[in-house]
Design a protein around this motif. Structure first.
Motif, mmCIF file in Angstrom:
data_model
loop_
_atom_site.group_PDB
_atom_site.id
_atom_site.type_symbol
_atom_site.label_atom_id
_atom_site.label_comp_id
_atom_site.label_asym_id
_atom_site.label_seq_id
_atom_site.Cartn_x
_atom_site.Cartn_y
_atom_site.Cartn_z
ATOM 1 N N GLN A 227 0.842 -1.203 0.000
ATOM 2 C CA GLN A 227 0.000 0.000 0.000
ATOM 3 C C GLN A 227 0.870 1.243 0.000
ATOM 4 N N ARG A 228 0.364 2.249 -0.669
ATOM 5 C CA ARG A 228 0.919 3.590 -0.527
ATOM 6 C C ARG A 228 -0.274 4.501 -0.254
ATOM 7 N N ARG A 229 -0.121 5.406 0.705
ATOM 8 C CA ARG A 229 -1.142 6.439 0.846
ATOM 9 C C ARG A 229 -0.483 7.785 0.658
ATOM 10 N N LEU A 230 -0.998 8.522 -0.286
ATOM 11 C CA LEU A 230 -0.460 9.826 -0.632
ATOM 12 C C LEU A 230 -1.498 10.888 -0.246
ATOM 13 N N LYS A 231 -0.994 12.034 0.139
ATOM 14 C CA LYS A 231 -1.890 13.151 0.452
ATOM 15 C C LYS A 231 -1.486 14.311 -0.443
ATOM 16 N N LEU A 274 -3.790 -3.920 -9.476
ATOM 17 C CA LEU A 274 -3.689 -2.519 -9.037
ATOM 18 C C LEU A 274 -5.078 -1.959 -8.737
ATOM 19 N N VAL A 275 -5.205 -1.318 -7.585
ATOM 20 C CA VAL A 275 -6.397 -0.508 -7.297
ATOM 21 C C VAL A 275 -5.921 0.844 -6.764
ATOM 22 N N ALA A 276 -6.676 1.891 -7.073
ATOM 23 C CA ALA A 276 -6.331 3.232 -6.576
ATOM 24 C C ALA A 276 -7.626 3.958 -6.246
ATOM 25 N N THR A 277 -7.610 4.655 -5.130
ATOM 26 C CA THR A 277 -8.841 5.241 -4.598
ATOM 27 C C THR A 277 -8.592 6.649 -4.067
ATOM 28 N N PHE A 297 -6.744 16.106 -0.707
ATOM 29 C CA PHE A 297 -7.314 14.779 -0.940
ATOM 30 C C PHE A 297 -6.248 13.699 -0.816
ATOM 31 N N THR A 298 -6.717 12.473 -0.658
ATOM 32 C CA THR A 298 -5.815 11.342 -0.493
ATOM 33 C C THR A 298 -5.914 10.385 -1.680
ATOM 34 N N VAL A 299 -4.818 9.710 -1.958
ATOM 35 C CA VAL A 299 -4.818 8.602 -2.917
ATOM 36 C C VAL A 299 -4.313 7.371 -2.180
ATOM 37 N N ASP A 300 -5.074 6.305 -2.242
ATOM 38 C CA ASP A 300 -4.701 5.013 -1.675
ATOM 39 C C ASP A 300 -4.454 4.086 -2.865
ATOM 40 N N ALA A 301 -3.219 3.591 -2.999
ATOM 41 C CA ALA A 301 -2.880 2.716 -4.136
ATOM 42 C C ALA A 301 -2.327 1.396 -3.613
ATOM 43 N N ARG A 302 -2.759 0.296 -4.219
ATOM 44 C CA ARG A 302 -2.305 -1.029 -3.754
ATOM 45 C C ARG A 302 -1.984 -1.939 -4.935
ATOM 46 N N PRO B 288 -9.750 7.766 3.893
ATOM 47 C CA PRO B 288 -8.778 7.462 2.833
ATOM 48 C C PRO B 288 -8.904 6.065 2.224
ATOM 49 N N ASN B 289 -9.246 5.067 3.049
ATOM 50 C CA ASN B 289 -9.252 3.702 2.525
ATOM 51 C C ASN B 289 -10.649 3.147 2.275
ATOM 52 N N VAL B 290 -11.588 4.040 1.983
ATOM 53 C CA VAL B 290 -12.945 3.600 1.627
ATOM 54 C C VAL B 290 -13.377 4.277 0.324
ATOM 55 N N VAL B 291 -13.866 3.474 -0.623
ATOM 56 C CA VAL B 291 -14.401 4.013 -1.871
ATOM 57 C C VAL B 291 -15.635 4.861 -1.522
#
Lengths: 428, 428
Positions: A227-231, A274-277, A297-302, B288-291
């Protein structure tokens, strides 16, 4: 006492109906602790409800013939001693804590499954060759204090008392004080760090809808995704919505909406796993008649592959910078959370595949997009994880649900794997 | 006393330097009332600071030789009686109230400009043919109670005491009680409704950056734009950001980001004077981790042409419905605010064009994207409005600013128009 043959279809059906009834009994019993007045279960680390549950579980484990012990952070173990005193333990289990208003399956199912599996094996086959243990980990969710995997992390040496010195919950209660109030902390019981674990097997609900949609009973986790979480902070200029012509605007929200679109297109182009949210987004000043001057905003990528995830995150930064520059918006991006992918043990995965195949249970290898205690254990021992379906993929909610018959299949597969590892002495 | 000739370039320069010094004196004096501790000015309707300002203004108007009176809602008038007792009055002015933490120009400038114009004309040309009046309107912003244009609306018959019976401010103070506390209300003074107004001229800062960017001194308002405010709720499904494959998502925020992009493209394609803004947006659950399962947002659309605005809003509803349907998202849209465009009086606009032309002052016809008291007066009399530049288009902020020399040009043009209407007896 070893079996002479593989399980027959009749054995399988008998075990399934037995587990179906038993697993619901254990889960309903567990769910009665720490109910949330607003619905669901709220069982946060080191709360009264948490302590009551863990203590009741110790009594229950003992009544199932397991010898119980707590370590100094509050992890609870129930041991079925094996003949070989020197062989490392095979451990199964999951976590007892929940999110705020969580469901009755996340974590709890892994503990219930382990309890039934050990009980079944003990009753039918007596003392195992290798020691089998059930663990009720004290914490996994990170819902009370800003740290997750406290239970499993303490066992594998990835968490320690120094890391929690400054941690407080949202009521400003210190981590150490909350722990001490429950009777745990340095010197209160044996050290949580262990060096005698031969394997860890975790059973869990999927928390996604893939198994349900594809009609498959068991997911054998291939890799726990990284996981990466970006802000991101995007700064434009707040302006009057009536008096600012379109070409004079530096609309932060318009820029971000383009970033969200571009992110989605590239994520789909690269493809599974890959998923990104973009899950969190805040607009300033957030007034109907003002052009937004700032968006955070945040990006959650896995992804299951570390290099692919890194490459994607670099692309995100570049693509967003370009969108911002086109619009004269300022962009600030930071990574605030990172977890590397953790592949599960190949031999154990093959053993799980084999168990499912021999028992005619549909299964598939899959990526776990969510993090789990298993990713901690894999640092110190061969680790495997298996999923059962989650209805509509819902979790972290009172609506979390899995059919009892589906839960029973997971218990059966766990029982069979533990038999092969603990009684047949299959290699790890 | 009538002039024999048009203003000479020397007259113009003298007047400009006089007005430049005087207008800042009046504006600084006004700005000292109702300072906000957090910066800027907060002068809300019927507060102590508001009453003190309006009363001090009455004294100041009287000191400038105007005969003052309040109506029963608290509008303050300063009259320069004309020779013709029967001719309807020419009124100029603006509003005294501000938004929370507003600037020192919005509203106040129109009052200061009128005060200086009437004083100059009175001193230089004595009694006018037609009565000239300055009005300090009690309220325009709608910042304390959920109703705007209370001052001008009461004068033209678009607002009345029945409409305010249930209105409360955010501290649950009733409108009528606040009014009464300041000594106003039914029967306290002459009725606010007037039928004797021959024309209304309002001078105001642009609140946009068009004049500044184009280097133009005066904006002659062609039309005050119509407005629509729409509110949308988009419902998808909240899901785990790690375990939900991209193709299984019903991501409300992704859908809305496409709506924002599409809205912008169409707005730019249609072109000026259409503007459309998504200013407010809220995401649920915003984690952040919820669609995102739900997004609520607003669209503010403005245009000088009612039919074009209607047509655009119909397009918005259709385009958003189609984007939602493509993504299996639910869409609910409602219109919660509507104002029709108000064209200013053509003859007065031509007279303003002529004044600017003859005095070699750069000017352009423009749409007012913001609402103003002038749109109320146009219901009962020929009405005109002129703008001076706003630095960087900023308003409703302590950073609101216009150069004193630019303010002086506005006062000069107003003075000259009032001279032609009040002293030369130009037709209305």
């Amino acid at each position: 006492m070893e079996r002479n043959v593989r399980l027959s279809p009749q054995d399988k059906e008998q075990m399934l109906s037995y587990f179906e009834a038993e697993v619901m009994q254990v889960l309903n019993w567990l769910a009665a602790f720490s109910p949330d007045e607003e619905g669901g279960i709220t069982r946060l680390l080191y709360t009264d409800g948490w302590l009551e549950t863990q203590q009741a579980l110790a009594v229950k484990m003992a009544s199932y013939g397991l010898s119980t012990s707590f370590d100094n952070v509050g992890n609870l173990f129930g041991k079925l001693q094996g003949e070989d005193m020197d062989a490392p333990s095979i451990i199964t289990g999951s976590h007892i804590d929940t999110v705020v208003q969580g469901g009755m399956y996340d974590g709890a199912y892994g503990i219930a499954a382990g309890l039934l599996a050990l009980d079944y094996l003990h009753k039918h086959y007596g003392k195992p060759k290798r020691t089998l243990e059930l663990v009720s980990l004290c914490e996994e969710e990170g819902s009370r204090f800003p740290m997750a995997y406290w239970g499993s992390g303490s066992i594998v040496g990835k968490r320690n008392f120094e890391q929690i010195v400054h941690l407080q919950d949202s009521y400003e209660v210190f981590f150490a004080d909350a722990m001490q109030r429950c009777g745990f902390g340095e010197g209160t019981a044996r050290d949580s760090r262990r060096h005698d674990i031969g394997a860890f097997i975790e059973v869990h609900i999927e928390q996604g809808a893939v198994l349900e949609k594809e009609g498959i009973a068991i997911g054998v986790v291939d890799t726990i995704a990284g996981q990466r979480r970006l802000k991101f902070e995007v700064v434009g200029e707040s302006n009057h919505a009536g008096t600012t012509p379109m070409h004079m605007r530096r609309d932060a929200l318009e820029g971000v909406s383009m970033m969200i679109q571009t992110l989605r297109q590239e994520t789909i182009r690269i493809g599974s796993p890959l998923v990104a949210t973009v899950g969190r987004l805040q607009v300033q000043p957030n007034v109907p008649n003002v052009v937004p001057g700032k968006v955070i905003f945040t990006v959650d990528a896995r992804h299951a592959d570390e290099a692919a995830l890194d490459c994607f995150c670099r692309w995100v930064l570049g693509a967003f910078a370009s969108i911002a520059a086109d619009r004269q918006l300022e962009l600030h991006g930071t990574e605030w959370f990172r977890e590397e992918p953790v592949p599960m043990n190949e031999r154990l995965k093959q053993q799980l595949d084999a168990v499912c195949g021999e028992l005619s249970i549909s299964s598939k290898r899959m990526i776990s997009g969510a993090g789990h205690d298993a990713q901690m254990f894999e640092h110190i021992c061969p680790t495997a994880m298996l999923f059962v379906p989650s209805r509509r993929g819902i979790s972290h909610s009172p609506e979390e649900y899995t059919e009892p018959s589906e839960l029973a299949v997971g218990v059966l597969v766990l029982t069979e794997l533990l038999y092969r590892l603990g009684y047949e002495g299959e290699e790890l």
